[in-house]
Structure formats: structure tokens, C-alpha cells
Design a protein around this motif. Structure first.
Motif, PDB file in Angstrom:
ATOM      1  N   UNK A  40     -15.519 -17.477 -29.492  1.00 28.02           N
ATOM      2  CA  UNK A  40     -15.733 -18.690 -28.699  1.00 28.02           C
ATOM      3  C   UNK A  40     -17.122 -18.724 -28.084  1.00 28.02           C
ATOM      4  N   UNK A  41     -17.769 -19.865 -28.179  1.00 26.94           N
ATOM      5  CA  UNK A  41     -19.015 -20.109 -27.468  1.00 26.94           C
ATOM      6  C   UNK A  41     -19.028 -21.558 -27.004  1.00 26.94           C
ATOM      7  N   UNK A  42     -19.896 -21.856 -26.060  1.00 20.85           N
ATOM      8  CA  UNK A  42     -19.943 -23.170 -25.431  1.00 20.85           C
ATOM      9  C   UNK A  42     -20.771 -24.122 -26.291  1.00 20.85           C
ATOM     10  N   UNK A  43     -20.094 -24.907 -27.124  1.00 28.55           N
ATOM     11  CA  UNK A  43     -20.801 -25.772 -28.076  1.00 28.55           C
ATOM     12  C   UNK A  43     -21.662 -26.821 -27.380  1.00 28.55           C
ATOM     13  N   UNK A  44     -21.257 -27.252 -26.198  1.00 27.82           N
ATOM     14  CA  UNK A  44     -22.038 -28.298 -25.541  1.00 27.82           C
ATOM     15  C   UNK A  44     -23.369 -27.765 -25.033  1.00 27.82           C
ATOM     16  N   UNK A  45     -23.558 -26.440 -25.106  1.00 25.22           N
ATOM     17  CA  UNK A  45     -24.832 -25.855 -24.700  1.00 25.22           C
ATOM     18  C   UNK A  45     -25.681 -25.440 -25.894  1.00 25.22           C
ATOM     19  N   UNK A  46     -25.343 -25.915 -27.102  1.00 22.35           N
ATOM     20  CA  UNK A  46     -26.185 -25.622 -28.257  1.00 22.35           C
ATOM     21  C   UNK A  46     -27.561 -26.270 -28.128  1.00 22.35           C
ATOM     22  N   UNK A  47     -27.620 -27.427 -27.458  1.00 19.84           N
ATOM     23  CA  UNK A  47     -28.920 -28.098 -27.346  1.00 19.84           C
ATOM     24  C   UNK A  47     -29.923 -27.284 -26.531  1.00 19.84           C
ATOM     25  N   UNK A  48     -29.549 -26.618 -25.418  1.00 18.72           N
ATOM     26  CA  UNK A  48     -30.520 -25.733 -24.760  1.00 18.72           C
ATOM     27  C   UNK A  48     -30.937 -24.546 -25.635  1.00 18.72           C
ATOM     28  N   UNK A  51     -33.586 -26.044 -27.936  1.00 23.08           N
ATOM     29  CA  UNK A  51     -34.866 -26.317 -27.280  1.00 23.08           C
ATOM     30  C   UNK A  51     -35.571 -25.056 -26.816  1.00 23.08           C
ATOM     31  N   UNK A  52     -34.848 -23.919 -26.787  1.00 18.57           N
ATOM     32  CA  UNK A  52     -35.454 -22.673 -26.341  1.00 18.57           C
ATOM     33  C   UNK A  52     -35.156 -22.332 -24.902  1.00 18.57           C
ATOM     34  N   UNK A  53     -34.379 -23.192 -24.207  1.00 16.72           N
ATOM     35  CA  UNK A  53     -34.037 -22.915 -22.807  1.00 16.72           C
ATOM     36  C   UNK A  53     -33.068 -21.744 -22.676  1.00 16.72           C
ATOM     37  N   UNK A  54     -32.226 -21.564 -23.689  1.00 20.88           N
ATOM     38  CA  UNK A  54     -31.247 -20.490 -23.651  1.00 20.88           C
ATOM     39  C   UNK A  54     -31.218 -19.778 -24.996  1.00 20.88           C
ATOM     40  N   UNK A  55     -30.695 -18.567 -24.986  1.00 30.03           N
ATOM     41  CA  UNK A  55     -30.411 -17.853 -26.224  1.00 30.03           C
ATOM     42  C   UNK A  55     -28.932 -18.028 -26.539  1.00 30.03           C
ATOM     43  N   UNK A  56     -28.572 -17.803 -27.804  1.00 29.18           N
ATOM     44  CA  UNK A  56     -27.161 -17.922 -28.181  1.00 29.18           C
ATOM     45  C   UNK A  56     -26.288 -17.043 -27.296  1.00 29.18           C
ATOM     46  N   UNK A  57     -26.796 -15.843 -26.973  1.00 28.52           N
ATOM     47  CA  UNK A  57     -26.014 -14.917 -26.167  1.00 28.52           C
ATOM     48  C   UNK A  57     -25.661 -15.501 -24.804  1.00 28.52           C
ATOM     49  N   UNK A  58     -26.500 -16.427 -24.313  1.00 23.31           N
ATOM     50  CA  UNK A  58     -26.260 -17.026 -22.998  1.00 23.31           C
ATOM     51  C   UNK A  58     -25.070 -17.979 -23.001  1.00 23.31           C
ATOM     52  N   UNK A  59     -24.671 -18.482 -24.181  1.00 27.00           N
ATOM     53  CA  UNK A  59     -23.611 -19.496 -24.215  1.00 27.00           C
ATOM     54  C   UNK A  59     -22.300 -18.942 -24.784  1.00 27.00           C
ATOM     55  N   UNK A  60     -22.265 -17.639 -25.055  1.00 29.02           N
ATOM     56  CA  UNK A  60     -21.017 -17.023 -25.516  1.00 29.02           C
ATOM     57  C   UNK A  60     -20.030 -16.991 -24.349  1.00 29.02           C
ATOM     58  N   UNK A  61     -18.851 -17.537 -24.549  1.00 33.46           N
ATOM     59  CA  UNK A  61     -17.862 -17.575 -23.466  1.00 33.46           C
ATOM     60  C   UNK A  61     -16.908 -16.385 -23.512  1.00 33.46           C
ATOM     61  N   UNK A  62     -16.725 -15.820 -24.696  1.00 33.92           N
ATOM     62  CA  UNK A  62     -15.825 -14.678 -24.831  1.00 33.92           C
ATOM     63  C   UNK A  62     -16.474 -13.653 -25.759  1.00 33.92           C
ATOM     64  N   UNK A  63     -16.757 -12.502 -25.211  1.00 35.28           N
ATOM     65  CA  UNK A  63     -17.436 -11.452 -25.960  1.00 35.28           C
ATOM     66  C   UNK A  63     -16.417 -10.575 -26.685  1.00 35.28           C
TER      67      UNK A  63
END
Length: 810
Positions: A40-48, A51-63
């Protein structure tokens, strides 16, 4: 008896349902399938991420650790190909057959692809998942992209790529952008903002066909004959519930999988949640109802009664830095009136639609701070007669006098919705605070408010401030300085994404309020430009703190402290004679052994600095950089050379590290320690980077401090050889340089990004090698002895920028 639950699809809705089950202690054996090769990851945060505001690791909801801790069997990268409802089994694509007691569908939706001629060419993609995002992230200033679709998803894709310098054109068939959420006036303002950011926007443009060459897309043709060349074509024109698997299994479907109020399908043992669902004729694309469905489904699986109720929904969006909000019905109609507020100078637009003295619709652009209040009026059908004259100005102006923002928040009722994504109201946040959640992170952990799209973060903080009073300090968005409203993170993102390689370019493109920066922002900009563009940017001495410009630490009486470097704390009789001679020659009043195992000559007159440097240089000594935002010292113990407890050559490693890292520039000072055994004589566990030598090799830890904050390091990695230790420390230093905020020590940076993320980067062999390459490239260009350089260029002028903060040497 333990039930077996099979979940198909690791989306946001199923992830939340699993959370509810585990939080309630449900005795259920869970197996989770996902077609994507991840959880699971936060799909609504794919846009950041785009754009470079976040890394994929930042939007993972369940590790992976979360799944393991919660006993979820993960089968990622595997599809379920069929369901046998009579046998109550599913078949995976590898042929495995698994039995279930209950089955939960979370198959989400599929992007709709317009069946234009050429739609199957390579380079024609949707914007739906991480793979789509990564493909767009691979583009740069030499690429052209066309995005079909002027809705939220299309504009997020366009904005993210434009932030990376890509030439982007948006093609939209309707007369204005985001017509489902915005009226024409707000759509115009959004289009204007996008054009100002370099995005070409074509409205009322109808796509005709897609051209290609050698199987790859080359252009989009419009029906008026316009040809739009492109290397990538992104279709963002809507989604369709993914119902095929359910339909093949004989489950009732329409637009989506039919569910009742308990999220149960036409099969009593099969439930469904998310974008694949149809409930009372409605399908769902926003996250708030999906989370409501997850809560109800989890209750149903626990044999508890809960009911899913469709609610009035608001949409609070953020597209390329433009705040947008819409709720209710804002179409024109008989018996309706509008109240409109425009402030062109601030780019603010508000429109309220009123019918029978009730607000039935609201559109806001540029300033959405009052959106929760307006949404409450719509939801509660509040009679607005008594506030008609001041209504458009928001809650702060009701009651005849203007209220400050916190008073307006205090006036909100307990049932006022604060977090739309998670359906969290003010009362729930107040209850969490009363139970001990006294900061944003704690409130988020307890209630999940601000944990999804993040647009309600400011409002949650205001509820905290109102509830806790003087016990809470409302954090302001800390801009880099008074020259700009942008934060350090904003500025660094712009430097990277727009390829800004000079200070004037930053001042111009980021809208600096002054034309040449100030003493606060110039040192930070100088560092960021050096870190991001070591080949193109030239260090600006005038944008460094006075100690760095003077290559010595200024003392309270105006004299200076001179600290020659001693590699790993090791010196020689010749070096000691040179120091003694210099102390005599320049009448140095104080000679001190520092905490970093060096000798400090204190009280040197400013005019004597070039000469004392020259004398020390002649003796083979270089600057110890005791004044720099860079490597200070590598403290060592004697290790195996002399100590009976030593396990490794700590002194030798310390010298190698210091010679590799000296002269490097970092966001803040950098101190290392290498202890030859766990007795830790070199105090490695309170350094920015510490090495403890053990029989089996080296334990490398980071994030220590021994100043105003006292912190012990945390273990980063354990390796076996000196060469590996050198590589790891070079890599983590470069990672710190590339990602930390200027003037943040490693422990502060680590608190923001997380030790787990740092560890993942360092343990990845490819990432580590790339970091080392970039570190050594920068060292090859910028490492030099400033004392020798200054002596060689005595004519160099040093005009101090007033008020630059001074800092203690060691």
C-alpha cells in the motif's frame, strides 16, 4: 476459530480496512494479493513524487515491517485470475489455489484510454501508478509531453513534469479546466497560473489521432489540423471501476461491483471497497468515502453492525501550488444568487451560490483557509440571513467584528469537519488532545487527520493551538528569510527542478522580494547551488559566514582562532615546533588543546592571519576548518597500535577518513569519531558520524550531538572492512549534503527523513556507488586549502556581510 480473509488489491481502501481489523484485534488470517509488485502507498501523493517534492518512500503507508508485525501474508506482483465461489477458493496466476472464509475486493479502477488511432503506440500512457510516475520522472528539458485531460489528474501530471523542466502541453476538450470542480472564473485563474509556470494550455481542443514512428508516439493531431509533437503522451481522461474479476465470478456488477450498506456484494461472503464499488448508483473517486467504506467493511468482517452512508463531499485540491476548493452545486439556475469576491492582486477568488437563504455551493481559488466553515454551512443547510452582508469574508468576520484566525477556529462546532479525507471532525481532534495527543504527529497517529493529502494540516494545528493554549506553539511555515515566503525545501526543489544555477536565477524565478538576497538567505543559497551544481556553480565567498570568509574563528575581542589540521589527532615533532614558533612569532596569548584532538592558537590579530597561515603551510600543515560548515575533526583513540583492548586500527581509519573528507562542505559542521573498541574512548557515539570498531568489523552510526542538544548516535550499518567503512561514510555524507536543510545537523535531518530511509539508500549498492561518485566529483573540484589559496591571492578582498551569525569553533 480463526477466519481466513483474502484481500484482492493493496489500495488505500483495503489498507485502511486491514488497519481497522488489526487495531480491533480481529482473529483473522489475512492474505493480501496485489498486481503491482509492492504494497500500500498513498496514490494521491504521486504528484509530489513526480514533481520532486517527495520520494516514493515518503508516501508508503504500509512497510514490509508493518505487514510482518500485523501478520499479513503478502503476495505482491501476483494477480488473482479466478474465483470459485462454490468452493470458496481463489486461484493465483501461478496456479496456487487458496481457500477463504471471506473475500474482500479492492481491485480499484482502470484508467480510460481514448480509442484514438495510435493509442496503442509505445509512449502513450495513463497516469495511474508508480510505473507511470517513474516514466514521466525520466524526462527532462529536452523532452516534449502532451497531456490529454484538464482535470485534476492531468494537471498534476503536467505540473509535476513542468517542475522538472519538461515542455508540457495540456489539451482539454471543455471550455475551462476542471469543469466538474470549478466554475469558469476559477478555471480561468487556474489556467493563467499554469501558463505562467510555462505550461501550454489548449481548451476546447479535440484530439483526432496519434502519430508515431517505428512504433513510438511522435505527435498528437487535433481535429483543427494542429500537430503537437511529443515524446510522451499522457491520457488522464477518467477512470472505470475494475469489475472484470468479480463479473467473471458471477457477482452482480453495474458501473461497479454492487454492494449494500455493509459493503457486502451479491455473495454474502464477499465484500468490496474502493473505486471498484457501486453503492446506490454511485461510484467513488475521492479518498474520504473510500475510508468510510473501509471502516464499515472491517466492522462487517468482525460481525459488528455498521452502515455506509454517502455524505455531502467537498473537494480541496492543490494543483502546482494553487489552492482550490469546491463543494455542492455551483451551476447557474433560477432562484439562485451569487456572492463573488475577487482580489486580483493576491490571486484570490471566492464564489458562493445561495438558494432560499442557504449556501448550496462554493468555489474558492487561491485562499481556501475558510473552506471547512463554508462546507459546514452547505452540509448543515444553515440559514445565512443574519450574516448575509459579511458571509463572503468567512467566519472571522461574523458577529460584527473581525476575529483572529484562532478565534474563528475556536468558534467552529465540534462536528465541523477538519480532515475531509478521513472524515475527522473538530470534536474527535479535541478528544485526542484531551487523551494526551499534544502535537501534530500525535494527533495524526491517533485520528489520521492530516495523514492523507495533507491540505488540512494548518487547520489541525490551529485546533491544537486553540485547545492547548499556551502549552502549544503554532509552528509557522518557516520561510528561508524575509526576502521570500518560500521555505528551504521549496527553494531547493525549485533549484533542482528548474535547473537554476546562479543566485540571480533563483531570485528571479522564485519571486524574491529583494533583488540580491540578504545575509540570511545568501549563505543557504550558496550551499544549495554548490551541492546541486558542483560543475556549473562557482562558490561565492561573499555569501559565506564571516568565519568561513576569514578562514578562522572570530573571538569576542575581535581577534581570531587558528586551528591547523592534525589528521586523526596525530601530530609530529616538526608540526609541534612549527606551532610553537608561530605562537612565539605572532605573540599568540593562548595555546589550547581542543576537544577534537588539535591545537588551537587563540588571539591572533586579523592582519597577521595570512602570515601565520603561510608559516604553518611551510611546515606542511593546512587549515583545520574549525570555522566551516564542513568536516571539523575525526577524533580517534590509539586502537590496535598501542591499546590492549583495540580490535581494529582506529587511528589509521580516522586518518583515512579525515584525508578523504577534509575540505568538504556540508549543511552544518560535521564531526566524526572512531573508537577502537566498544569502550568508546573517542566518544564516537555522540558525533555526527561515529565508528565503533569490533572484532567482526565496524559499526557505523549517525545522528549524535554533544552541544545544546545531547544525543546518542543510532546504528546505521555494520560492515567488515575499512574500505567498506570509507564508502559508507562518503555516501552518507553526500546524502546529507543533497537532502538536508542548510544549518541542520545530521540528527535534525535524520528526524525529518527517518533513519530507515537513510539506511535503505546506503544499503542499496547502486545508490551508494552513485552517491560516492558525486561526493568524489565535488571533492575533486572544491577541496583546497583555503589558507594556501588566500596566501597566494593576497589581493582578494573580504568585505563582510553584516550580522552573519557567528559560531563556536569546536
Amino acid at each position: 476459530m480463526t477466519q481466513t480473509l483474502i484481500v484482492i488489491g493493496a489500495g488505500m481502501a483495503t489498507g485502511r480496512a486491514i488497519e481497522h481489523l488489526r487495531e480491533a484485534g480481529a482473529d483473522i488470517d489475512i492474505t493480501l494479493f496485489n498486481a503491482e509488485p509492492r504494497g500500500n502507498y498513498n496514490r494521491i501523493m504521486l504528484s509530489p513524487v513526480l514533481s520532486g517534492d517527495k520520494a516514493y518512500e515518503d508516501i508508503v503507508t504500509h512497510t514490509p515491517d508493518w505487514y510482518a508485525a500485523n501478520n499479513v501474508t503478502c503476495r505482491f506482483g501476483e494477480k488473482v485470475v479466478s474465483i470459485d465461489r462454490a468452493a470458496k477458493t481463489v486461484m493465483a496466476e501461478n496456479g496456487d489455489v487458496l481457500a477463504y472464509d471471506k473475500l474482500l475486493f479492492g481491485t480499484g479502477s482502470n484508467p480510460f484510454m481514448i480509442p484514438l488511432p495510435g493509442h496503442d503506440l509505445d509512449g502513450v500512457i495513463a497516469y495511474r501508478d508508480l510505473e507511470d510516475t517513474q516514466r514521466m520522472m525520466g524526462l527532462g528539458p529536452d523532452n516534449k509531453v502532451v497531456v490529454i485531460g484538464g482535470g485534476l489528474l492531468g494537471l498534476e501530471a503536467a505540473a509535476g513534469m513542468a517542475a522538472r523542466g519538461v515542455d508540457v502541453t495540456v489539451v482539454h476538450i471543455m471550455s475551462h479546466l476542471m469543469e466538474r470542480q470549478l466554475d469558469e472564473a476559477a478555471g480561468y485563474l487556474l489556467r493563467k497560473a499554469l501558463i505562467e509556470k510555462g505550461i501550454t494550455v489548449l481548451c476546447q481542443a479535440n484530439s483526432k489521432d496519434i502519430k508515431g514512428k517505428d512504433g513510438h508516439v511522435t505527435a498528437l493531431m487535433l481535429d483543427d489540423g494542429t500537430e503537437l509533437p511529443c515524446d510522451l503522451l499522457v491520457m488522464a481522461v477518467g477512470i472505470r471501476p475494475n469489475v472484470k474479476l468479480a463479473q467473471d465470478a458471477g457477482i452482480a456488477v453495474g458501473k461497479g461491483i454492487h454492494v449494500d450498506d455493509q459493503m457486502v456484494t451479491s455473495d454474502a461472503d464477499i465484500l468490496a471497497v474502493g473505486e471498484c464499488v457501486e453503492h446506490d448508483g454511485a461510484i467513488f473517486g475521492l479518498v474520504a468515502p473510500l475510508y468510510d467504506q473501509a471502516k464499515v467493511a472491517a466492522a462487517t468482517l468482525r460481525n459488528e453492525h455498521a452502515t455506509f452512508v454517502q455524505k455531502e463531499l467537498s473537494t480541496k485540491l492543490k494543483v502546482t501550488g494553487c489552492d482550490l476548493f469546491s463543494a455542492g452545486d455551483f451551476a447557474d439556475g433560477d432562484g439562485r444568487e451569487d456572492i463573488v469576491f475577487r482580489d486580483p492582486a493576491r490571486g484570490v477568488y471566492r464564489r458562493l451560490v445561495i438558494e432560499n437563504n442557504v449556501v448550496i455551493g462554493a468555489v474558492m481559488y487561491g485562499d481556501t483557509a475558510d473552506s471547512s466553515w463554508f462546507f459546514g454551512l452547505i452540509r448543515d443547510k444553515t440559514d445565512i440571513c443574519d450574516m448575509r452582508e459579511t458571509l463572503i469574508f468567512g467566519p472571522a468576520y461574523q458577529g460584527g467584528t473581525a476575529l483572529d484566525p484562532l478565534s474563528a477556529v475556536a468558534a467552529l462546532p465540534r462536528d465541523a469537519e477538519i480532515c475531509g479525507c478521513n472524515g475527522i471532525c473538530k470534536g474527535q481532534i479535541e478528544d485526542a488532545i484531551a487523551a494526551g495527543a499534544t502535537d501534530l504527529g500525535a494527533v495524526r497517529a491517533v485520528t489520521k487527520a492530516s495523514g492523507s493529502c495533507g491540505t488540512c494540516t494548518g487547520l489541525v494545528e490551529q485546533v491544537l493551538a486553540v485547545t492547548l493554549g499556551d502549552d502549544f506553539v503554532l509552528p509557522a511555515a518557516a520561510s528561508i528569510c524575509a526576502c521570500t515566503d518560500m521555505t528551504h525545501e521549496d527553494v531547493r526543489r525549485m533549484i533542482k527542478s528548474q535547473g537554476l544555477k546562479t543566485m540571480p536565477a533563483v531570485w528571479q524565478e522564485c519571486g524574491w522580494k529583494t533583488s540580491c538576497g540578504c545575509h540570511v538567505c545568501r549563505p543557504a543559497l550558496n550551499f544549495y547551488l554548490l551541492a546541486d551544481w558542483p560543475l556549473e556553480y562557482c562558490d561565492d565567498p561573499q555569501s559565506r559566514f564571516i568565519n568561513e570568509r576569514k578562514h578562522a574563528n572570530i573571538q569576542k575581542d575581535g581577534t581570531f582562532s587558528v586551528v591547523p589540521r592534525m589528521w586523526g589527532g596525530i601530530t609530529t615533532p616538526d608540526e609541534l615546533r612549527a606551532i610553537a614558533d608561530a605562537a612565539d612569532k605572532y605573540r599568540v596569548p593562548t595555546v589550547k588543546v581542543t576537544g577534537g584532538q588539535r591545537i588551537d592558537l587563540l588571539g591572533v590579530k586579523g592582519e597577521d592571519l595570512p602570515n601565520i597561515w603561510s608559516d604553518l603551510n611551510k611546515a606542511g600543515m593546512v587549515s583545520g576548518h574549525a570555522y566551516s560548515k564542513g568536516l571539523r575533526t575525526v577524533k580517534t583513540c590509539v586502537g590496535t597500535d598501542h591499546c590492549r583492548f583495540g580490535t581494529q586500527d582506529s587511528t589509521g581509519l580516522g586518518i583515512k577518513l579525515e584525508k578523504a573528507l577534509w575540505g568538504s562542505w556540508t549543511p552544518h559542521k560535521l564531526k566524526l569519531g572512531v573508537s577502537g573498541c566498544p569502550r568508546n574512548c573517542a566518544e564516537a557515539t555522540c558525533k555526527d558520524i561515529g565508528v565503533i570498531c569490533v572484532d567482526s568489523g565496524f559499526q557505523i552510526s549517525i545522528g549524535g550531538a554533544a552541544g545544546m542538544d545531547v544525543r546518542e548516535t543510532e546504528l546505521l550499518i555494520q560492515i567488515t572492512t575499512q574500505d567498506e567503512a570509507m564508502d559508507v561514510i562518503k555516501a552518507v555524507t553526500q546524502l546529507y549534503r543533497e537532502h538536508a536543510k542548510y544549518l541542520d545537523r545530521i540528527y535534525k535531518w535524520m528526524a525529518k527523513v527517518g533513519l530507515d530511509w537513510i539506511t535503505e539508500q546506503i544499503e542499496n549498492a547502486e545508490t551508494r556507488a552513485a552517491l560516492i561518485d558525486r561526493f568524489e566529483l565535488s571533492q575533486s573540484i572544491y577541496r583546497k586549502d583555503p589558507w594556501a589559496e588566500h596566501v597566494t591571492q593576497k589581493s582578494q578582498a573580504y568585505q563582510p556581510l553584516a550580522d552573519l551569525t557567528l559560531e563556536a569553533a569546536e
